[in-house]
Design a protein around this motif. Structure first.
Motif, PDB file in Angstrom:
ATOM      1  N   THR A 287       0.851  -1.196   0.000  1.00 47.58           N
ATOM      2  CA  THR A 287       0.000   0.000   0.000  1.00 47.58           C
ATOM      3  C   THR A 287       0.886   1.245   0.000  1.00 47.58           C
ATOM      4  O   THR A 287       2.094   1.146   0.204  1.00 47.58           O
ATOM      5  CB  THR A 287      -0.870   0.052   1.274  1.00 47.58           C
ATOM      6  N   GLN A 288       0.255   2.416  -0.138  1.00 46.39           N
ATOM      7  CA  GLN A 288       1.023   3.657  -0.120  1.00 46.39           C
ATOM      8  C   GLN A 288       1.718   3.897   1.209  1.00 46.39           C
ATOM      9  O   GLN A 288       2.848   4.358   1.241  1.00 46.39           O
ATOM     10  CB  GLN A 288       0.117   4.840  -0.464  1.00 46.39           C
TER      11      GLN A 288
ATOM     12  N   GLU B 116       2.663   1.582   3.304  1.00 44.23           N
ATOM     13  CA  GLU B 116       3.758   0.598   3.380  1.00 44.23           C
ATOM     14  C   GLU B 116       4.936   1.062   2.531  1.00 44.23           C
ATOM     15  O   GLU B 116       6.095   0.912   2.923  1.00 44.23           O
ATOM     16  CB  GLU B 116       3.280  -0.786   2.923  1.00 44.23           C
TER      17      GLU B 116
END
Length: 147
Positions: free
Chosen positions: A30-31, A33
């Motif tokens: 994800t962004q 992460e």
């Protein structure tokens, strides 16, 4: 007074947002992460010392306004992308890469800057752009001093 921006500086600034965006696009998580991974890599590489990762939204912000992209984020993304086999293709890529390589290793002579690049990067082209990055920096500092 604000420095008048040169075409070199404008391209180099655009590239900062672009390389972070490229890196984030190929990152599998994800962004937030991706933001955490970028911060972690930056700490390992010694580009930044911070305990908290940047919020995921920051990556999106930087893509839209490259001038806000921190130097450490662009340097880290570039290092990771070069490690993954990325190569500069456009003038903007060459300009941005050279500016970041120079900023990361200001004290190294030109030959060592060129030698530090991965094998798959064309040495002659890189040399020309690195010379331009060095001259741009000298010009900027001279102008700042003489005001």
């Amino acid at each position: 007074s604000v420095m008048k921006s040169t075409p070199f500086t404008e391209m180099a600034t655009e590239f900062r947002g672009q390389i972070v965006r490229l890196w984030a696009l190929q990152y599998p998580g994800t962004q937030s992460e991706a933001a955490a991974a970028l911060t972690e890599a930056a700490i390992k590489l010694g580009y930044v010392t911070r305990s908290r990762p940047v919020p995921g939204a920051a990556l999106a912000t930087w893509s839209l306004s490259p001038a806000e992209t921190p130097l450490w984020a662009a340097q880290t993304a570039l290092t990771l992308m070069l490690g993954a086999g990325w190569k500069p293709e456009s003038n903007q890529d060459w300009c941005g890469m050279s500016a970041l390589i120079f900023r990361s290793n200001r004290t190294l002579p030109l030959e060592q800057l060129v030698a530090s690049l991965p094998e798959n990067i064309d040495r002659r082209t890189a040399t020309g752009w690195l010379v331009a990055a060095i001259e741009e920096d000298a010009h900027y500092r001279y102008n700042r001093k003489s005001r």
